[in-house]
Design a protein around this motif. Structure first.
Motif, short mmCIF file in Angstrom:
data_model
loop_
_atom_site.label_atom_id
_atom_site.label_comp_id
_atom_site.label_asym_id
_atom_site.label_seq_id
_atom_site.Cartn_x
_atom_site.Cartn_y
_atom_site.Cartn_z
N MET A 1 0.98 -1.36 0.26
CA MET A 1 -0.09 -0.12 -0.19
C MET A 1 1.04 1.19 -0.20
O MET A 1 1.87 1.37 0.51
CB MET A 1 -0.90 -0.11 1.42
N ALA A 2 0.27 2.42 -0.55
CA ALA A 2 1.19 3.43 -0.62
C ALA A 2 1.45 4.12 0.55
O ALA A 2 0.50 4.15 1.48
CB ALA A 2 0.59 4.50 -1.65
N ASN A 3 2.54 4.73 1.05
CA ASN A 3 2.61 5.60 2.09
C ASN A 3 2.61 7.10 2.17
O ASN A 3 2.33 7.68 3.18
CB ASN A 3 3.98 5.09 2.67
N HIS A 4 2.67 7.69 0.90
CA HIS A 4 2.56 9.12 0.83
C HIS A 4 1.22 9.67 0.36
O HIS A 4 0.43 8.68 -0.33
CB HIS A 4 3.63 9.44 -0.45
N LYS A 5 0.93 10.65 0.63
CA LYS A 5 -0.65 11.16 0.47
C LYS A 5 -0.63 11.47 -1.06
O LYS A 5 -1.72 11.06 -1.51
CB LYS A 5 -0.63 12.61 0.98
N SER A 6 0.35 11.86 -1.72
CA SER A 6 0.16 12.02 -3.03
C SER A 6 0.07 10.78 -3.89
O SER A 6 -0.66 10.60 -4.94
CB SER A 6 1.26 12.83 -3.76
N ALA A 7 0.64 9.65 -3.34
CA ALA A 7 0.21 8.13 -3.86
C ALA A 7 -0.95 7.62 -3.50
O ALA A 7 -1.59 7.23 -4.49
CB ALA A 7 1.41 7.33 -3.19
N LEU A 8 -1.39 7.85 -2.49
CA LEU A 8 -2.88 7.68 -2.25
C LEU A 8 -3.90 8.32 -2.89
O LEU A 8 -4.79 7.73 -3.54
CB LEU A 8 -3.13 7.85 -0.69
N LYS A 9 -3.81 9.59 -3.32
CA LYS A 9 -4.60 10.46 -4.39
C LYS A 9 -4.45 9.84 -5.55
O LYS A 9 -5.50 9.85 -6.38
CB LYS A 9 -4.13 11.95 -4.19
N ARG A 10 -3.17 9.44 -5.83
CA ARG A 10 -2.97 9.01 -7.25
C ARG A 10 -3.88 7.86 -7.55
O ARG A 10 -4.41 7.19 -8.52
CB ARG A 10 -1.54 8.48 -7.66
#
Length: 88
Positions: A1-10
């Motif tokens: 799972m993504a750890n960065h906020k921008s990656a979650l948004k992506r």
């Protein structure tokens, strides 16, 4: 799972786009299939209407990047060939 906020948004954006693209692709396939069946049906006016609707939708899908422009061109060409064969 993504750890960065921008990656979650992506991830959210990609999922949303995937669902939208799937609906457009399905609609395009349906219209192409309807055009093919109308051409096989033998009625030239219905076939022409259905073919033009399918071509319009193929152009929209290609311009939005849902399908490749050459893929759309190939499908339009094949539909028009079948329509021309019917009309002659």
């Amino acid at each position: 799972m993504a750890n960065h906020k921008s990656a979650l948004k992506r991830i959210k954006q990609n999922e949303k786009r995937r669902i939208q693209n799937r609906t457009f692709r399905n609609r395009t396939r349906t219209l192409v299939k309807q055009a093919r069946t109308a051409i096989e049906g033998g009625d030239a006016s219905d076939a022409k209407e259905a073919t033009l609707a399918a071509i319009r939708d193929l152009d929209k899908s290609a311009s939005r990047g849902i399908i490749h422009p050459r893929n759309a061109a190939r499908r339009k060409s094949r539909l028009m060939q079948k329509l021309a064969k019917l009309e002659s």
